[in-house]
Design an enzyme around this catalytic site. Structure first.
Site, short mmCIF file in Angstrom:
data_model
loop_
_atom_site.label_atom_id
_atom_site.label_comp_id
_atom_site.label_asym_id
_atom_site.label_seq_id
_atom_site.Cartn_x
_atom_site.Cartn_y
_atom_site.Cartn_z
N SER A 124 4.80 6.66 2.48
CA SER A 124 5.43 5.37 2.78
C SER A 124 4.81 4.29 1.90
O SER A 124 3.60 4.28 1.69
CB SER A 124 5.18 4.97 4.24
OG SER A 124 5.63 5.96 5.14
N ASP B 175 -2.47 0.35 8.27
CA ASP B 175 -1.21 1.06 7.99
C ASP B 175 -0.08 0.66 8.95
O ASP B 175 0.77 1.48 9.31
CB ASP B 175 -1.43 2.59 8.06
CG ASP B 175 -2.47 3.06 7.05
OD1 ASP B 175 -2.56 2.47 5.97
OD2 ASP B 175 -3.21 4.01 7.36
N HIS C 218 0.88 4.98 1.47
CA HIS C 218 0.16 5.77 2.47
C HIS C 218 0.82 7.14 2.57
O HIS C 218 2.04 7.24 2.68
CB HIS C 218 0.21 5.05 3.82
CG HIS C 218 -0.48 5.82 4.91
ND1 HIS C 218 -1.85 5.90 5.00
CD2 HIS C 218 0.02 6.58 5.92
CE1 HIS C 218 -2.17 6.66 6.03
NE2 HIS C 218 -1.06 7.09 6.61
N ASN D 68 0.85 -1.19 0.00
CA ASN D 68 0.00 0.00 0.00
C ASN D 68 0.89 1.24 0.00
O ASN D 68 1.98 1.22 0.57
CB ASN D 68 -0.85 0.00 1.28
CG ASN D 68 -1.74 1.22 1.39
OD1 ASN D 68 -2.41 1.62 0.44
ND2 ASN D 68 -1.77 1.84 2.57
#
Ligand code: GRF
Length: 219
Positions: A137, A146, A110, A108
């Site tokens: 990130s 996260d 973020h 992912n």
């Protein structure tokens, strides 16, 4: 026979991170193919960036519960046999079942310097906290929001007078090269992740890689 790395992208919105990957593939800078774009928002502009046969979009409202939506999503993603699954502006929390199914190949992007500012409204929160630096990130996805191991980060300054919007725009400019460099690294086969530990070339990564001003990671 196409040997390119197969990438599935999950996106809920605009799709500028997806576009960055598509552009890099078109320029020959990313030896990959986007094998599907998946969304929880049937009207997400991100979907328009790929041909209709590569799009999957369903509203969670049309499913009995969260697990049923997640299972349908997982089946659809699985059916295109991705090597990597990239969440690029996917704004829905992925259930533990989905995460387990793609364990070690689910990342992912973020918009914060994790572990700071998990969740939403990261830019406003960075300003409110008086942070001097902010950024983005790329991390492996775990069921907790996260919270997975961070592969790479890009930093930007927080400037006097910044609003959440001006800061978001500055972060977005580094998100694109950060995601591209991260996905390039994943496609090179040099990165593995297991039980929260990232290995690059077989060596444990003790802190996130950093993007330099030329858009390269300090591998
Ligand atoms: C990005 O800021 C991403 O980090 C966040 O949502 C935004 C998505 O942008 N999670 P886009 O849809 O890729 O343009």
């Amino acid at each position: 026979m196409n040997q390119a790395t197969r990438i599935a992208v999950l996106a809920s919105g605009r799709g500028s991170n997806l576009q960055c990957l598509l552009d890099a593939i078109a320029r020959g800078q990313l030896p990959a193919q986007i094998v599907g774009v998946f969304s929880d928002k049937p009207d997400a502009p991100a979907l328009e960036k790929v041909p209709p046969h590569l799009r999957w979009a369903r509203s969670p409202k049309d499913f009995a519960n969260r697990e049923a939506f997640d299972l349908a999503l997982a089946e659809a993603v699985s059916s295109c046999q991705p090597d990597w699954v990239v969440c690029a502006g996917y704004m829905r929390i992925l259930g533990a079942g989905f995460v387990a199914r793609f364990d070690g190949r689910l990342i992912n992007i973020h918009p914060s310097l994790l572990p700071l500012h998990k969740g939403l409204h990261t830019h406003a929160r960075a300003i409110e906290a008086g942070d001097r630096e902010h950024g983005a990130s790329v991390h492996f996805v775990v069921p907790a929001l996260d919270a997975g191991a961070v592969l790479a980060q890009a930093r930007v300054p927080v400037l006097a007078g910044d609003s959440a919007d001006t800061l978001a725009a500055r972060v977005l400019q580094v998100e694109h090269p950060l995601l591209l460099a991260s996905v390039q690294l994943l496609c090179s086969g040099r990165v593995t992740e297991q039980k929260g530990q990232i290995l690059v070339d077989g060596h444990t990564l003790f802190k996130p890689l950093t993007l330099d001003s030329a858009g390269r990671l300090d591998v």
